[in-house]
Scaffold this motif. Structure first.
Motif, PDB file in Angstrom:
ATOM      1  N   LEU A   1      -0.927   2.565  11.450  1.00  0.00           N
ATOM      2  CA  LEU A   1       0.061   2.138  12.433  1.00  0.00           C
ATOM      3  C   LEU A   1      -0.519   0.909  13.126  1.00  0.00           C
ATOM      4  CD1 LEU A   1       2.097   4.271  14.931  1.00  0.00           C
ATOM      5  CD2 LEU A   1       0.916   2.238  15.714  1.00  0.00           C
ATOM      6  N   ILE A   2       0.230  -0.186  13.105  1.00  0.00           N
ATOM      7  CA  ILE A   2      -0.257  -1.455  13.656  1.00  0.00           C
ATOM      8  C   ILE A   2       0.750  -1.979  14.673  1.00  0.00           C
ATOM      9  CG2 ILE A   2      -0.982  -3.808  13.114  1.00  0.00           C
ATOM     10  CD1 ILE A   2      -1.548  -2.837  10.248  1.00  0.00           C
ATOM     11  N   PHE A   3       0.257  -2.307  15.849  1.00  0.00           N
ATOM     12  CA  PHE A   3       1.075  -2.937  16.887  1.00  0.00           C
ATOM     13  C   PHE A   3       0.590  -4.372  17.007  1.00  0.00           C
ATOM     14  CE2 PHE A   3       2.275  -3.191  21.601  1.00  0.00           C
ATOM     15  CZ  PHE A   3       3.635  -3.299  21.333  1.00  0.00           C
ATOM     16  N   ARG A   4       1.429  -5.317  16.604  1.00  0.00           N
ATOM     17  CA  ARG A   4       0.974  -6.703  16.501  1.00  0.00           C
ATOM     18  C   ARG A   4       2.074  -7.662  16.963  1.00  0.00           C
ATOM     19  NH1 ARG A   4       1.447  -7.889   9.928  1.00  0.00           N
ATOM     20  NH2 ARG A   4       3.720  -7.595   9.790  1.00  0.00           N
ATOM     21  N   PRO A   5       1.712  -8.936  17.240  1.00  0.00           N
ATOM     22  CA  PRO A   5       2.736  -9.923  17.591  1.00  0.00           C
ATOM     23  C   PRO A   5       3.709 -10.123  16.428  1.00  0.00           C
ATOM     24  CG  PRO A   5       0.544 -10.718  18.186  1.00  0.00           C
ATOM     25  CD  PRO A   5       0.345  -9.485  17.359  1.00  0.00           C
ATOM     26  N   ILE A   6       4.935 -10.428  16.752  1.00  0.00           N
ATOM     27  CA  ILE A   6       5.936 -10.667  15.710  1.00  0.00           C
ATOM     28  C   ILE A   6       5.549 -11.900  14.895  1.00  0.00           C
ATOM     29  CG2 ILE A   6       7.796  -9.539  16.983  1.00  0.00           C
ATOM     30  CD1 ILE A   6       8.739 -12.275  17.893  1.00  0.00           C
ATOM     31  N   LYS A   7       6.201 -12.067  13.760  1.00  0.00           N
ATOM     32  CA  LYS A   7       5.812 -13.121  12.822  1.00  0.00           C
ATOM     33  C   LYS A   7       5.911 -14.506  13.438  1.00  0.00           C
ATOM     34  CE  LYS A   7       6.272 -14.465   8.007  1.00  0.00           C
ATOM     35  NZ  LYS A   7       6.885 -14.127   6.697  1.00  0.00           N
ATOM     36  N   GLU A   8       6.914 -14.745  14.260  1.00  0.00           N
ATOM     37  CA  GLU A   8       7.075 -16.059  14.882  1.00  0.00           C
ATOM     38  C   GLU A   8       5.838 -16.429  15.698  1.00  0.00           C
ATOM     39  OE1 GLU A   8       9.743 -18.275  18.343  1.00  0.00           O
ATOM     40  OE2 GLU A   8      10.348 -16.301  17.589  1.00  0.00           O
ATOM     41  N   VAL A   9       5.307 -15.463  16.446  1.00  0.00           N
ATOM     42  CA  VAL A   9       4.115 -15.714  17.263  1.00  0.00           C
ATOM     43  C   VAL A   9       2.906 -15.943  16.363  1.00  0.00           C
ATOM     44  CG1 VAL A   9       2.527 -14.728  18.958  1.00  0.00           C
ATOM     45  CG2 VAL A   9       5.002 -14.374  19.204  1.00  0.00           C
TER      46      VAL A   9
ATOM     47  N   LEU B   1       4.140   0.160   9.863  1.00  0.00           N
ATOM     48  CA  LEU B   1       3.380   1.192   9.165  1.00  0.00           C
ATOM     49  C   LEU B   1       3.019   0.643   7.796  1.00  0.00           C
ATOM     50  CD1 LEU B   1       5.563   4.309  10.073  1.00  0.00           C
ATOM     51  CD2 LEU B   1       3.331   3.709  11.026  1.00  0.00           C
ATOM     52  N   THR B   2       1.742   0.715   7.456  1.00  0.00           N
ATOM     53  CA  THR B   2       1.299   0.174   6.172  1.00  0.00           C
ATOM     54  C   THR B   2       0.435   1.186   5.438  1.00  0.00           C
ATOM     55  OG1 THR B   2      -0.804  -0.801   6.910  1.00  0.00           O
ATOM     56  CG2 THR B   2       1.197  -2.113   7.253  1.00  0.00           C
ATOM     57  N   GLY B   3       0.298   0.942   4.152  1.00  0.00           N
ATOM     58  CA  GLY B   3      -0.611   1.720   3.319  1.00  0.00           C
ATOM     59  C   GLY B   3      -1.373   0.791   2.401  1.00  0.00           C
ATOM     60  N   ARG B   4      -2.335   1.359   1.669  1.00  0.00           N
ATOM     61  CA  ARG B   4      -3.143   0.589   0.717  1.00  0.00           C
ATOM     62  C   ARG B   4      -3.933  -0.525   1.393  1.00  0.00           C
ATOM     63  NH1 ARG B   4       1.482   0.703  -2.879  1.00  0.00           N
ATOM     64  NH2 ARG B   4       1.707  -1.547  -2.741  1.00  0.00           N
TER      65      ARG B   4
ATOM     66  N   ILE C   1      -4.354  -5.682   5.305  1.00  0.00           N
ATOM     67  CA  ILE C   1      -3.824  -4.620   6.179  1.00  0.00           C
ATOM     68  C   ILE C   1      -2.958  -3.647   5.402  1.00  0.00           C
ATOM     69  CG2 ILE C   1      -3.849  -6.183   8.157  1.00  0.00           C
ATOM     70  CD1 ILE C   1      -0.767  -6.174   8.023  1.00  0.00           C
ATOM     71  N   GLY C   2      -2.705  -3.935   4.127  1.00  0.00           N
ATOM     72  CA  GLY C   2      -1.926  -3.028   3.299  1.00  0.00           C
ATOM     73  C   GLY C   2      -0.478  -3.444   3.183  1.00  0.00           C
TER      74      GLY C   2
END
Length: 712
Positions: free
Chosen positions: A113-121, A152-155, A187-188
């Motif tokens: 589970l990743i909480f990150r800035p949106i792609k634009e940022v 949510l990511t895997g691998r 990050i998967g």
């Protein structure tokens, strides 16, 4: 399948922590505020289907408070899942979703589970020239949590706990360097919406038992109601139909009672006479509302329990706290049992501090028995009785280090045979060291009894106030425990307090020596040899280890204590000996000033009364003028580590109180001036080294000087 590793980065009170788990029962222990609850919350955000909405609505409160500026940073909660089943459907889920790809069937999966800035940022940061700090600040200062997303990511292949990996994926904020690739494959892969790990696993969370009665009154948290709702959906409607018919007939019977129909008639007539026909209700009935629907029928059921043998069964609120907690825990475990029976790829049970108000036998029995469920179980606890029966290989120790919390693994790097020895050694008393901020290891009852008294009287603060746990090893086998304190295991300070056992008298046997004297000298010689060998081993083991340091009595604790506290030994003579001749002889030994005589007398008295009981006897005479042997103060100084300004002030204030006269004043101008300087130190008017040197001058014979010399 089970969680083998949990990595938490920038989440709540965790800056960067990795917890390791095994199959079966695992234990998380730690002081208050060390993050046990947040570990469970992190696991639930990943694997608890009821937390999906919460996971997608992370906000500012979820960022680690130790970050100088949260803007731009990412939160990572990553689980490594091991021993993935070879079942085709399960393999399909993890190959397409979270698995680590390879030629062989998936054995290990990552789920993040990743909480990150949106792609634009992220694109704006990537467009910056390396080192453009003003440009970075302009972007970051404008960010709010509305500019963030949850994915949510895997691998994944990165170790998010590795600062180098973090900087490569997220960015180097110190030097304003950000990755040009804003969606790093490390990050998967982002999970497709049709895949949900939470729906394929079963997770039951039993929260800490704070107020069980209120939990039973709350329809959302009542575990009995949860079970009854499950039952109501499974029961055969044909079996319920006669019962519902009986309820309907009972409702009609109650409504048809003469008093009820009379009251209804009187209400209607009163309304008519008061408001008139036009404004009165068109109809009015008094009806019985005994539930006729299946789920409401079940909700009306309440649990009654009898704790004693008098035959009385009462509602939950009449039970003892322990009884109510046991019932609540039982119902939650039953809920887990039902969930565990579902066809899921993995079952997890999280139990938060189950020991509240439970008898120690119940705690240990619960822990022993629940491990047979086949699920992965993770406890958090403050109970040494649970830690005693925990497998040390399955323990994570949480501790606070400034603003951040850390996770320690006591068995890391140890051979299985060594782990087994540690496991056997950690009983309920010794396992207390796993909960401590720092530790004093002592070899016997005498030290365990007298050291806390001496420290409190000498320093004015207790070992507990200093955050130091004193653990009685009951032998000189310190290596079995001190091995836990290491940079790759438990990163906490551990002082070893033991005896060097040097001879305190000549050991050469003379022709004039009687048999008792010969035995005494031979014993001293043997003890000295053993003490020297022990010192060599402990010094070698502690060499290069910043977390462990041994401190030695020159002779033995009792003799070193007697050297600086002969008056206490003299005061105890009347309680040790009954015969006047023995009392006179003992006083003569102490008055001789010869360590060979009063040292031997001290050990004779200790052996006669037994060391533990002798220590209790001596404890009655300890006061603020009693002296703590220097090596013990040095051990306390090492174990505590950094002494705050306020703590130093409290200790100096405590020592100065012993010099105040009966008139409440200091006897000399020098002491009055020194007290003013101590107050100035408290208010940051002078530094530590200055007040330390001034203490040496003002209180040259006070034992506080020994402590101050030991503080770096």
């Amino acid at each position: 399948m089970h969680i083998s590793k949990l990595t938490i980065v920038n989440y709540r009170n965790f800056k960067n922590a990795t917890l390791k788990f095994n199959k079966g029962v695992n234990t998380i222990i730690g002081e208050n505020g060390a993050g046990k609850t947040n570990v469970f919350r992190a696991i639930r955000l990943l694997l608890d289907d009821s937390m999906v909405r919460v996971a997608k609505s992370m906000d500012l409160a979820d960022f680690h408070r130790g970050l100088e500026r949260w803007q731009g940073h990412w939160i990572f909660i990553s689980a490594e899942l091991s021993e993935i089943s070879l079942d085709e459907e399960i393999q399909s889920l993890f190959v397409h979703g979270t698995g680590v790809l390879g030629d062989q069937p998936v054995q290990t999966a990552t789920y993040n589970l990743i909480f990150r800035p949106i792609k634009e940022v992220r694109l704006r940061l990537a467009a910056l020239m390396n080192g453009d700090v003003p440009g970075m600040n302009a972007i970051l200062n404008s960010l709010t949590t509305a500019d963030y997303e949850v994915v949510l990511t895997g691998r994944s292949t990165a170790d998010f706990a590795n600062p180098a990996d973090y900087a490569r994926i997220v960015g180097d904020f110190d030097n304003a360097v950000f990755p040009k690739e804003v969606d790093s494959p490390e990050i998967g892969s982002r999970l497709p919406t049709y895949l949900s790990v939470t729906k394929e696993v079963s997770l039951t969370f039993i929260q800490a038992l704070r107020d069980v009665v209120s939990e039973f009154h709350n329809n959302r948290t009542n575990p009995l109601l949860t079970l009854l709702k499950r039952m109501s959906g499974e029961i055969n409607e044909e079996l319920l139909r006669p019962i519902i018919g009986q309820v309907q007939a009972l409702n009609q019977s109650i409504e048809g009672l003469e008093n009820v129909t009379s009251l209804r008639r009187d209400i209607r007539e009163t309304i008519y006479s008061a408001a008139g026909q036009t404004y009165s209700p068109s109809s009015l009935s008094i009806k019985s509302e005994l539930p006729q629907e299946t789920d409401r029928l079940f909700q009306s059921l309440k649990l009654f329990v009898g704790e004693s043998n008098d035959g009385h069964e009462g509602p939950i609120h009449e039970l003892s706290l322990g009884g109510a907690n046991l019932i609540f825990l039982t119902l939650k475990l039953l809920e887990f049992k039902y969930r565990n029976a579902r066809h899921t790829i993995a079952n997890f049970l999280l139990i938060e501090e189950p020991e509240a108000h439970l008898h120690t036998h119940v705690q240990k029995t619960l822990f022993d028995n629940i491990g047979d469920s086949g699920a992965q179980i993770i406890y958090s606890t403050h109970s040494t009785h649970i830690s005693e029966v925990s497998n040390v290989s399955n323990v994570n120790v949480l501790g606070r280090n400034g603003k951040a919390c850390e996770a320690f693994h006591p068995s890391t790097g140890l051979e299985p045979a060594v782990v087994g020895a540690v496991q056997r050694y950690l009983d309920a008393v010794r396992s207390n060291l796993l909960f401590a901020k720092s530790v004093l290891l002592v070899e016997g009852d005498a030290e365990a009894i007298l050291l806390p008294l001496l420290i409190k009287k000498t320093l004015g603060v207790s070992l507990d106030e200093l955050g130091i746990s004193l653990v009685n090893i009951g032998s000189t086998g310190f290596s079995n425990i001190s091995i836990l304190f290491d940079n790759q295991r438990i990163r906490r300070r551990c002082s070893i307090i033991t005896d060097q056992d040097s001879a305190y008298a000549p050991i050469q046997i003379l022709p004039t020596d009687d048999e008792p004297t010969r035995k005494w000298k031979k014993k001293m010689e043997g003890s000295a040899a053993s003490g020297a060998a022990r010192k060599a081993i402990l010094d070698a083991e502690a060499f290069g280890n910043r977390w462990v340091k041994p401190f030695y009595a020159t002779y033995t604790f009792e003799v070193d204590f007697a050297i600086v506290n002969q008056n206490i030994l003299v005061n105890s003579i009347n309680e040790v000996y009954a015969q006047d001749a023995a009392k006179i002889e003992a006083r003569a030994d102490f008055q001789s000033g010869q360590i060979a005589r009063y040292g031997r007398r001290t050990l004779t008295m200790a052996a006669y009364k037994k060391k533990g009981w002798f220590a209790i006897l001596l404890g009655k005479y300890i006061d603020g003028f009693s002296r703590t042997p220097t090596y013990i103060l040095q051990a306390v100084a090492f174990a505590h580590g950094t002494f705050s300004r306020e703590l130093i002030f409290r200790i100096l204030h405590h020592r100065l109180r012993h010099y105040v006269g009966q008139d409440g004043q200091f006897p000399t101008v020098q002491l009055q001036d020194y007290w003013s300087r101590v107050c100035l130190y408290r208010n940051e008017g002078v530094d530590f080294n200055t007040i330390r040197n001034e203490t040496y001058a003002a209180l040259p014979d006070d034992q506080v000087c020994d402590l101050l010399r030991a503080i770096p």
